[in-house]
Write an enzyme that holds these catalytic residues in place. Structure first.
Site, PDB file in Angstrom:
ATOM      1  N   CYS B   2      22.177 -75.806-107.169  1.00  0.00           N
ATOM      2  CA  CYS B   2      21.282 -76.941-107.387  1.00  0.00           C
ATOM      3  C   CYS B   2      21.602 -78.074-106.429  1.00  0.00           C
ATOM      4  O   CYS B   2      22.685 -78.142-105.871  1.00  0.00           O
ATOM      5  CB  CYS B   2      21.414 -77.466-108.818  1.00  0.00           C
ATOM      6  SG  CYS B   2      20.940 -76.266-110.070  1.00  0.00           S
ATOM      7  N   ARG B  16      16.089 -83.544-108.936  1.00  0.00           N
ATOM      8  CA  ARG B  16      16.863 -82.406-108.461  1.00  0.00           C
ATOM      9  C   ARG B  16      16.019 -81.184-108.192  1.00  0.00           C
ATOM     10  O   ARG B  16      14.892 -81.066-108.663  1.00  0.00           O
ATOM     11  CB  ARG B  16      17.883 -82.088-109.543  1.00  0.00           C
ATOM     12  CG  ARG B  16      17.246 -81.602-110.845  1.00  0.00           C
ATOM     13  CD  ARG B  16      17.271 -80.123-111.027  1.00  0.00           C
ATOM     14  NE  ARG B  16      18.581 -79.575-111.127  1.00  0.00           N
ATOM     15  CZ  ARG B  16      19.306 -79.590-112.246  1.00  0.00           C
ATOM     16  NH1 ARG B  16      18.778 -80.112-113.330  1.00  0.00           N
ATOM     17  NH2 ARG B  16      20.485 -79.053-112.253  1.00  0.00           N
ATOM     18  N   ASN B  79      25.411 -76.837-111.807  1.00  0.00           N
ATOM     19  CA  ASN B  79      26.406 -75.767-111.919  1.00  0.00           C
ATOM     20  C   ASN B  79      27.718 -76.151-111.241  1.00  0.00           C
ATOM     21  O   ASN B  79      27.728 -76.653-110.120  1.00  0.00           O
ATOM     22  CB  ASN B  79      25.834 -74.497-111.279  1.00  0.00           C
ATOM     23  CG  ASN B  79      26.700 -73.291-111.589  1.00  0.00           C
ATOM     24  OD1 ASN B  79      27.843 -73.234-111.155  1.00  0.00           O
ATOM     25  ND2 ASN B  79      26.162 -72.367-112.358  1.00  0.00           N
TER      26      ASN B  79
END
Lengths: 325, 325, 325, 325
Positions: B2, B16, B79
């Site tokens: 990400c 994002r 993550n």
């Protein structure tokens, strides 16, 4: 500068990013079959294949940046400043001005093979469209609906026609050197490489995407050539026209030039003004612009192609946001 | 994995890319002010700031991937598999489960500074939402409408809160190392560098974009961190909300993961499932998906925020092509 | 493979690294002025310039890898497997076998300019020295004591003679492509670059040597070309012959191939078997080997050059350690 | 800056490149067993292990840059400017000044394990040797004749002792970050990678050494860490002491800093002043210098180690050329 690709997905999709610092006022232009196409040194073409593509129009002449014809041949001209060299008109040759080359090929070639034959005796003549509109230094990619693809470059060494095994074109340097450079990146992969630098040492694959760690991300021509090739070669095939054209635009997006990142003169920046792509079998032309992320389409077969006047569509350059409340 | 950014353009825009191999069924979720928010080890919040963002809902609980609140604070979980370490519940600490952290902060902090205070005594507790829904290894970025930005990481060394001077977050390794790596790329520029390798030799700048030749283009976390920083730092400021949000999505697009390029298991590929971004001052949430390139929006202030039930919007995931003929 | 350089330091120093997987039994060979040099298709040379260099000898013929002549011209043949193409003997041309080219040029050219004239009508003939000793695919660098330098390549397109503005040669691809690639590295510098990626962010120059962070260090030909150019262009000029030759060998050392790093067949590794260099004005030939780090020298002017038999010196390949106690 | 390695080849060889802009007047110094070693905050050591290494001497005190002891423990201090942080003298701790650490460990540890125990309660005290000789910001590598290796760093977070799985140390950033970065280069290999970027396209391996194309070649600390690791991990094992020490110096040579390439102040350049290495089992110390490519040696066991005065050898810094005629 620019990036052009051909993407195989059942049908073949062909088009390009146009990277430039100014919008030249291009439109989607359909040249129907009976539009009289004049050339400086070649016979007129009164009847020919119909063409659709991005183009500016001057004096009723379509100066195509890129386009396709109804036979499934696509062609794009990309900046080739430096190596590009055009020659004086030469007796015994098919003399074609650089700005005539896209309409000339698309009007008359029904395949890449036919384009090759047309180019066999060609000389790219150093003629300007007008005093105000000088010839741009270009090279070209031609592709067709069978997936064939060639690169055409006129340099000081003459006119070269190269088979294009990757179906990608960007800009300088000469095409064979782009392929040499691509070899440097053979090991780029969607999967993480084995640890061969220090085989007995635990070197964690600490992130996903390790196989592309050395993939270049620059705005320059070599970087875009490598990245677009990787993106294209591993792109999945969709299950529908919409899925395919979606995937297609994501490939081009991987080498998009964002505003602000490529300063070509003080406070002047090149960026990806538009991205377009056509289904070479269906004659549908799709595009997006930097300002408008929605995909737009024009289908050449929805027009009467047995006419003689240029048909134009405005580029939809307004961001259409879908307000959900 | 990400990428999250905050983009300054008069107002600040925060959001994002979510890069994953599966769509988890997320929706746009508004948590109104009187929705009772329960926490495992912290007191319930019956009244709080309203929140909008991308979220899945389980047992009527909003498990936000990212979102903003009505005070102009934004937060995203990314993550952080490997370094992420959560701890047993600890007496005397504010014990917050990892999946509670986004709603907890957004419900109660009106600025990054307040978020820092809330985190001063926090312990990220190793609690799962349920047996079926294990806690994901995450780290977080928090930003607000003044442009302030922090990174929050819970590792084996404890909870760290870092000022984030670039306003970018990706994944592993730990945030300070991303900054060290960024230093390696200090010389990346929108303009071509001087010839310093062989000053007296003519080495042509044969392509535009030479200043970014060494910019990484990989899917991995370090590559995306560097590229997103470059894109963001040089992005222009628009003249309108539409122009700003357009620029914002182009920044995220520079680190988009195309399908097929990041194979995380045989025939399983991570890609950028959605990109979102909000105007932190106006409370408008925008997003696009891989399948749908059009921008969609939901304005939290068009809902009655003085309610107590979650409000949800379906993600528009269908490509809407604008057929011009 | 190999790297050749010319290093300006008052006098000019010329020579090369020989990178190969086997030691071919080369010796330092002086060809005196009256040694009869026979050529397959060109007239014998009974009297000519004296030559010194690294060579194997077959049937009393000096097969030079590289060498210099008494007039201050140096020449080296480097692997060019792939592009190298030699042609059938051609009427009306100066037909020179590839293995004859070094002795031919060094025997008869007193400058790079004279070498150019000799090459103007040359055809590199596809003749083998013998059935057992096939012609190697090579290209060549020629330099002289004024600092002039050219590259000679015989490819499918014919014989090309390029001015060599950097005074460096490695291997594939073709020389113009090496120069294009060198342009990519224009920004490499002995000093740290300005922070242009994120100008307002404090990105510490955490290490010395930041200006060369993107300098390649691979064993491949492009990497060595770039690194040797950087090392050479910034090498200081010494105050004595010893200091100059010391600096010279450090430049070559920067692109040395260490054992174990370039596996060309299972358990077979290419490495830098020897490095040599000559003072083009003084006719002194220096060398080191992988096994022996001490510098050795042979001065051609200490021999009687008015003779007719090859003079040979054994390569000192034994590590001589200076035991201080 | 500097690079230190341990090279396994039957026996283990340990040492370093010293990269600096000035020669500090170092000598080879043997500290015999009964030389009284004084420490600022620790008890004197009147009897201890003998030490040999590169050192300057001030007030009869050996300020070792690096060295080994008679038990086969080696240690080197390397520049760590930035992260290095020394602390005030602390009650209850073993307070050791940074400049005392090498003699302290080498005098008393017979293995890396023992060194770890000695460090367990250590505090690196911020004491200067004198007003004129300020403490340098350093970190350390310790290795022994079994091949064990650790890194010791005193930063603002305290004293850290890391297992060093690669047996390499350079400079900033902190050691764990060097390992993270090394992971980025896992795919570097002595053999060419498979073509995975465009599997169906013929992309020739146009040069040998393709497997190391992305190996960094910069002077900076991260680049040297990666390159030295690759060179070391794939270096062959020799059949003799001479062959091993030859291979050893070639590893260090792969990260040599040539003069002119690392400008640390106007017209001031860092370069590899010396390279040294010892056989940890045999107590023989070898070295070369930038000015003198021949290998020199001093064998500690050829001295009477049961003495109490420092024994010194001059550094042989004169190029000894072997004139063959």
């Amino acid at each position: 500068m620019c990036t052009s690709i051909i993407y195989p997905a059942g049908d073949y999709y062909f088009g390009r990013n146009l990277d430039l610092e100014v919008d030249l006022g291009q439109r989607i232009v359909i040249t129907p079959r009976n539009k009289n196409l004049e050339f400086r040194e070649m016979p007129n073409l009164e009847h020919h294949y119909a063409i659709i593509g991005m183009s500016i129009i001057r004096d009723d002449y379509p100066l195509y940046f890129d386009g396709i014809n109804e036979k499934g041949v696509g062609m794009a001209g990309l900046n080739f400043n430096g190596p590009a060299h055009y020659f004086p008109v030469q007796q015994g040759k098919d003399n074609i001005a650089s700005f005539e080359l896209v309409p000339y090929i698309l009007a008359t070639a029904s395949s890449v093979n036919e384009a090759k034959k047309l180019l066999a005796n060609a000389n790219i003549a150093n003629l300007n469209f007008s005093d105000k509109l000088q010839a741009a230094p270009l090279h070209w990619i031609i592709a067709d609906k069978t997936g064939a693809s060639i690169t055409v470059e006129s340099t000081i060494e003459g006119l070269k026609v190269y088979d294009n095994p990757v179906g990608v074109l960007t800009n300088n340097p000469e095409f064979p050197r782009q392929l040499v450079n691509l070899s440097n990146y053979r090991g780029i992969s969607p999967t993480a490489p084995e640890n061969t630098i220090a085989p007995k040492v635990d070197l964690p694959v600490y992130s996903r995407g390790f196989g592309s760690h050395f993939l270049p991300g620059g705005m320059d021509s070599e970087s875009r050539f490598v990245k677009a090739t990787f993106a294209k070669m591993h792109a999945p095939v969709g299950n529908s026209e919409v899925e395919n054209i979606t995937n297609y635009f994501h490939i081009l997006q991987s080498v998009e030039q964002q505003k602000g990142l490529d300063e070509i003169a003080p406070n002047t920046y090149e960026y990806t003004i538009y991205s377009d792509g056509s289904n070479l079998s269906k004659g549908i032309f799709y595009y997006r612009t930097y300002e408008n992320s929605q995909i737009n389409s024009v289908d050449m077969h929805k027009e009467n192609l047995e006419t003689s006047e240029l048909i134009t569509y405005r580029v939809q350059n307004q961001q259409e946001i879908n307000h959900q409340n």
